[in-house]
Design an enzyme around this catalytic site. Sequence first.
Site, PDB file in Angstrom:
ATOM      1  N   LYS A 277      22.173 -18.200  -3.254  1.00 52.29           N
ATOM      2  CA  LYS A 277      23.515 -17.917  -3.755  1.00 52.29           C
ATOM      3  C   LYS A 277      24.575 -18.142  -2.658  1.00 52.29           C
ATOM      4  O   LYS A 277      24.223 -18.264  -1.461  1.00 52.29           O
ATOM      5  CB  LYS A 277      23.564 -16.472  -4.251  1.00 52.29           C
TER       6      LYS A 277
ATOM      7  N   TYR B 264      25.120 -17.488 -16.466  1.00 49.16           N
ATOM      8  CA  TYR B 264      24.840 -16.060 -16.652  1.00 49.16           C
ATOM      9  C   TYR B 264      25.251 -15.572 -18.048  1.00 49.16           C
ATOM     10  O   TYR B 264      25.530 -14.381 -18.217  1.00 49.16           O
ATOM     11  CB  TYR B 264      25.547 -15.239 -15.565  1.00 49.16           C
TER      12      TYR B 264
ATOM     13  N   PHE C   4      29.354  -6.088 -15.048  1.00 51.30           N
ATOM     14  CA  PHE C   4      29.511  -6.864 -13.816  1.00 51.30           C
ATOM     15  C   PHE C   4      29.667  -8.369 -14.065  1.00 51.30           C
ATOM     16  O   PHE C   4      29.709  -9.156 -13.119  1.00 51.30           O
ATOM     17  CB  PHE C   4      28.326  -6.605 -12.864  1.00 51.30           C
TER      18      PHE C   4
ATOM     19  N   ARG D 149       9.643 -13.855  -7.596  1.00 52.94           N
ATOM     20  CA  ARG D 149      10.385 -12.599  -7.740  1.00 52.94           C
ATOM     21  C   ARG D 149       9.867 -11.544  -6.762  1.00 52.94           C
ATOM     22  O   ARG D 149      10.617 -10.710  -6.288  1.00 52.94           O
ATOM     23  CB  ARG D 149      10.369 -12.132  -9.195  1.00 52.94           C
TER      24      ARG D 149
ATOM     25  N   THR E  53      16.480  -6.446  -7.620  1.00 52.22           N
ATOM     26  CA  THR E  53      17.893  -6.854  -7.713  1.00 52.22           C
ATOM     27  C   THR E  53      18.738  -6.076  -6.695  1.00 52.22           C
ATOM     28  O   THR E  53      19.548  -6.656  -5.971  1.00 52.22           O
ATOM     29  CB  THR E  53      18.428  -6.559  -9.141  1.00 52.22           C
TER      30      THR E  53
ATOM     31  N   ASN F 196      23.226 -10.792  -3.442  1.00 51.12           N
ATOM     32  CA  ASN F 196      21.836 -10.507  -3.067  1.00 51.12           C
ATOM     33  C   ASN F 196      21.027 -11.762  -2.730  1.00 51.12           C
ATOM     34  O   ASN F 196      19.821 -11.829  -2.937  1.00 51.12           O
ATOM     35  CB  ASN F 196      21.161  -9.659  -4.148  1.00 51.12           C
TER      36      ASN F 196
ATOM     37  N   HIS G 207      18.494 -16.071  -6.398  1.00 49.56           N
ATOM     38  CA  HIS G 207      18.225 -15.899  -7.826  1.00 49.56           C
ATOM     39  C   HIS G 207      16.869 -16.520  -8.105  1.00 49.56           C
ATOM     40  O   HIS G 207      16.507 -17.531  -7.499  1.00 49.56           O
ATOM     41  CB  HIS G 207      19.288 -16.633  -8.662  1.00 49.56           C
TER      42      HIS G 207
ATOM     43  N   GLU H 115      17.164 -22.447 -17.458  1.00 53.08           N
ATOM     44  CA  GLU H 115      17.873 -22.545 -16.177  1.00 53.08           C
ATOM     45  C   GLU H 115      17.614 -23.876 -15.463  1.00 53.08           C
ATOM     46  O   GLU H 115      18.512 -24.436 -14.846  1.00 53.08           O
ATOM     47  CB  GLU H 115      17.457 -21.380 -15.276  1.00 53.08           C
TER      48      GLU H 115
END
Length: 162
Positions: free
Chosen positions: A32, A72, A80, A108, A114, A135, A138, A149
Amino acid sequence: MTCREGCRKFYVFSRNWRKVKPMKERTLSIIKPDGVAKGLIGEVLNRFEHAGFQVVAMKMVHMSKKQAEGFYAVHRERPFFESVTDFMSSGPSVVMVLEAENVISRNRELMGATNYKEAAEGTIRREFAMDIEKNVVHGSDSPETAAFEIGYFFNALELVRL
Ligand code: GDP
């Protein structure tokens, strides 16, 4: 050999081949804007390569607000949404497709929860995130999400066959 025999041999071969060759899975990973800004591209890629994930596509993108909203879209109703789409369009990201057995869950695990405060020791988010939103990485959370995605950023020609 008749055509019928040939077809049968091919059928038996392909069934056995599938048994010996484990099915690889693909996932979309993003470093990110905060991860790119902090100079973490090499660090994150190193972790993926050490885990045995193969990069089958990769590019740098600076998403527009609209593109971040599309990505998203599942979070449209979340409080958010505005903030995370502002963040995702605030600077360049590295988007890539990773391939390996069970890569969705393994990625993950490497990323961590998260919320970096809840992430396990040694995970990317635990070590480098400073905020629940910013964070660092992704990763797709299911095969269905991964298919959407990956298609969001890459066309079939851009995915290398290994
Ligand atoms: P992920 O799959 O672990 O990335 O988490 P989610 O799909 O639930 O959320 C998507 C992204 O939205 C997260 O990675 C964060 O960047 C952001 N996010 C999630 N929860 C929150 C929150 O409570 N507050 C804010 N500001 N951002 C959040």
